[in-house]
Write an enzyme that holds these catalytic residues in place. Structure first.
Site, mmCIF file in Angstrom:
data_model
loop_
_atom_site.group_PDB
_atom_site.id
_atom_site.type_symbol
_atom_site.label_atom_id
_atom_site.label_comp_id
_atom_site.label_asym_id
_atom_site.label_seq_id
_atom_site.Cartn_x
_atom_site.Cartn_y
_atom_site.Cartn_z
ATOM 1 C CB THR A 185 -2.254 -2.663 15.481
ATOM 2 O OG1 THR A 185 -2.611 -1.881 16.620
ATOM 3 C CG2 THR A 185 -3.343 -2.580 14.451
ATOM 4 C CD GLU A 330 -3.809 -1.565 11.055
ATOM 5 O OE1 GLU A 330 -2.988 -2.400 10.621
ATOM 6 O OE2 GLU A 330 -3.519 -0.691 11.875
ATOM 7 C CE LYS A 439 8.751 14.537 9.019
ATOM 8 N NZ LYS A 439 7.978 13.940 10.049
ATOM 9 C CD1 TRP A 444 10.476 14.909 5.108
ATOM 10 C CD2 TRP A 444 9.053 13.308 4.424
ATOM 11 N NE1 TRP A 444 9.224 15.232 5.562
ATOM 12 C CE2 TRP A 444 8.339 14.287 5.161
ATOM 13 C CE3 TRP A 444 8.375 12.216 3.901
ATOM 14 C CZ2 TRP A 444 6.967 14.187 5.384
ATOM 15 C CZ3 TRP A 444 7.008 12.113 4.117
ATOM 16 C CH2 TRP A 444 6.308 13.087 4.851
HETATM 17 P P1 AMP Z 1 1.792 -5.368 11.028
HETATM 18 O O1 AMP Z 1 0.407 -4.881 11.134
HETATM 19 O O2 AMP Z 1 2.356 -5.796 12.331
HETATM 20 O O3 AMP Z 1 1.944 -6.393 9.967
HETATM 21 O O4 AMP Z 1 2.683 -4.113 10.602
HETATM 22 C C1 AMP Z 1 2.421 -3.411 9.419
HETATM 23 C C2 AMP Z 1 3.553 -2.496 9.100
HETATM 24 O O5 AMP Z 1 4.748 -3.229 8.876
HETATM 25 C C3 AMP Z 1 3.374 -1.706 7.831
HETATM 26 O O6 AMP Z 1 2.566 -0.579 8.017
HETATM 27 C C4 AMP Z 1 4.799 -1.348 7.466
HETATM 28 O O7 AMP Z 1 5.265 -0.224 8.174
HETATM 29 C C5 AMP Z 1 5.561 -2.554 7.923
HETATM 30 N N1 AMP Z 1 5.830 -3.452 6.792
HETATM 31 C C6 AMP Z 1 5.172 -4.554 6.430
HETATM 32 N N2 AMP Z 1 5.735 -5.138 5.355
HETATM 33 C C7 AMP Z 1 6.781 -4.358 5.008
HETATM 34 C C8 AMP Z 1 7.769 -4.406 3.976
HETATM 35 N N3 AMP Z 1 7.803 -5.380 3.076
HETATM 36 N N4 AMP Z 1 8.665 -3.413 3.928
HETATM 37 C C9 AMP Z 1 8.661 -2.406 4.824
HETATM 38 N N5 AMP Z 1 7.775 -2.316 5.822
HETATM 39 C C10 AMP Z 1 6.847 -3.281 5.918
#
Ligand code: AMP
Length: 546
Positions: A185, A330, A439, A444
């Protein structure tokens, strides 16, 4: 009583077998790292992946061993994935955009035994190789003619290395729950965590991704995965495309607007996927050149929220359907996609855009709920927001080496760390990361909603909203803006544009203009860095309240 059907294990190598047998001549086209365009097909990809498998086997790589790749999207990288998986070893995609110390940490944590490296990254690796004791050999993804002088341990050019075997080899057989791939991640806080995909989860995820209400991928598609293979399992495309027999176009190292445009038009790409930053570059390029996108049908945009203006421009100006998607490393990574259910099929204009700003509904294979802090399920009214939790056969049940266990509960729900609403038809909308939400006075405020609003202003290239300490309200939103090249704007102009489009108490207390907004290695806004940058920032309203 058990069913009387065959126990055909869901192994990833069967995907490339299928592609080679039934779509063998379908092209895989790459802008090579060396420069020229290289064309191959699924039959050749499979034949050479078998050589990779045979050669790895000869080098003593065994079931469960981790093999790293530090590489762009190319046909060779694809061959490596299938070759590695085909003997039960584990492809570990390393993100080259990470800081060198993070790469060192990740490779040591995964205890990778070998590494496939693109030419681009040889100098980077030479600087850190002495800190990577587990790597026994570096295979440079090129031929002898382009092989650089290098100090990397046992370095060989890929073409020579696979040239040493004849490809007369059979995939190994093992249980479908065997690990197939690994991706860390991006870890905005603390150390990155390893996600370990299995053959079964990868195959199921690819079938889920291909469904009509997801990516609707077929053998008639020409797919350009701009999303790198090192980002969140390539959003599944390295498996989905061969599974459906689609033509693939790989961008190699060049992902600027002009290079992507050239591939889109030259190869009549029908479907593509990437994060908003990539599309920002493409749209800016098109605005300059007046280019058109006559063949492109659909674009999946995810990784961070897709700005409203981007969806509108793609759809209204270029006639391309935007599929807003949400997912996580994940989750293999798809979690939801915004395609229209019959309930929303007839809406048009701004009302349709409102829906398209949502991250969409989960396909079969993803369970989803929103809860409060005590795990009580919250209503699906499109308004109340809470912690977003998911479950499914392609969702992680634990991180590598059991780290970060607090994200998984006893019933198998994974707390995504995102905050979201769900509407009556099951459309989810992310309102924030739980640590980025602002916050204010016990309520929120969604930073993403405000960012989306701000980028709707024609002069704004990028926007980020962070919470800044406030003596009365705890936190108030600060809007940080990068203007488009050559533009000037005042705070009042930007705030005036946003006025009336969000709740009054959500309106940012101030606007800061910057040249650049920091991004993570996967293209997300680095809120933590931004918050540090604006630590101690005095809002005009803050002073007034004192
Ligand atoms: P990653 O594991 O690097 O793909 O990151 C995942 C995170 O990216 C998610 O938990 C979100 O916070 C963010 N994310 C992914 N797609 C979107 C989306 N379409 N809109 C907003 N946040 C997103």
């Amino acid at each position: 009583m058990l069913g009387l059907m065959q126990g055909w294990p869901l192994l990833c190598q069967r995907v490339v077998d299928h592609a080679a047998t039934f779509h063998g001549g379908r092209k895989v086209i790459t802008r090579s790292v060396e420069g020229p365009i290289v064309e191959t097909n699924y039959a050749d990809i499979r034949a050479r992946a078998l050589k990779v498998a045979q050669r790895l086997d000869k080098d003593g790589i065994r079931l469960g061993d981790r093999v790293a790749t530090l590489a762009w999207n190319t046909w060779r990288h694809l061959e490596c994935w299938y070759g590695i998986m085909g003997i039960g070893a584990i492809y570990h995609t390393v993100n080259p955009r990470l800081f060198p110390e993070q790469i060192v940490w990740i490779v040591n944590h995964a205890e990778d035994r070998m590494m496939f490296v693109d030419l681009t990254f040889v100098p980077l690796l030479e600087k850190i190789a002495d800190k990577l004791p587990t790597i026994e050999r570096y295979v440079i993804l090129t031929d002898a003619a382009h092989m650089p002088q290098t100090s990397l341990k046992n370095a060989v050019p890929y073409e020579d290395w696979i040239g040493e075997v004849d490809g007369d080899f059979a995939w190994k057989e093992f249980d479908e729950n065997t690990a197939a791939g690994m991706c860390y991640t991006s870890g905005t806080t603390g150390h990155p965590k390893g996600v370990l995909y299995s053959h079964r989860s990868n195959v199921l995820h690819s079938m889920i991704a291909a469904m009509p209400d997801a990516m609707a991928a077929s053998s008639r598609d020409v797919i350009l995965p701009v999303v790198p293979m090192f980002h969140a399992n390539c959003w599944g495309l390295a498996l989905t495309a061969p599974m459906v027999g689609a033509t693939v176009v790989m961008p190699g190292a060049k992902m600027d607007g002009a290079s992507i445009y050239e591939l889109l038009t030259q190869y009549k790409v029908s479907f593509t996927a990437a994060v908003p930053t990539v599309w920002l570059m493409l749209l800016q390029d098109l605005e300059k050149t007046g280019g058109k996108l006559p063949d492109l049908e659909r674009v999946v945009i995810g990784g961070s929220a897709c700005p409203r203006a981007m969806t509108k421009t793609f759809q209204d100006v270029y006639g391309v359907q935007v599929i807003h998607a949400w997912g996580m490393t994940e989750m293999s990574p798809l979690g939801s996609l915004c395609t229209m259910k019959p309930e929303y099929a007839d809406i048009t204009g701004d009302a349709k855009l409102d829906i398209e700003m949502k991250q969409g509904h989960p396909p079969f294979g993803v369970e989803m709920k929103i809860t409060d802090d005590s795990d009580k399920a919250l209503p699906w009214d499109g308004k109340v927001f809470g912690r977003l939790k998911v479950r499914g056969p392609a969702v992680a049940k634990s991180y590598y080496k059991g780290e970060g266990g607090e994200a998984f509960d006893k019933d198998g729900w994974f707390d995504t760390g995102d905050v979201a609403t769900m509407d009556q038809y099951g459309y989810m909308q992310i309102t924030d990361r739980s640590k980025d939400v602002i916050k204010s006075g016990g309520e929120w405020i969604s930073s993403i909603d405000l960012e989306n609003l701000a980028v709707g202003h024609p002069k704004v290239a990028e926007a980020a909203v962070i919470g800044v300490a406030h003596p009365k309200w705890d936190e108030r939103p600060l809007l940080v803006i990068v203007l488009k090249k050559g533009e000037t704007a005042t705070k009042d102009e930007i705030l005036g544009f946003m006025q009336g489009k969000c709740a009054k108490w959500w309106m940012p207390d101030d606007v800061a203009f910057v040249d650049e907004i920091p991004h993570t290695a996967t293209g997300k806004i680095q809120k933590l860095t931004l918050r540090k940058q604006f630590e101690g920032y005095r809002l005009p309203t803050g002073e007034a309240a004192e």
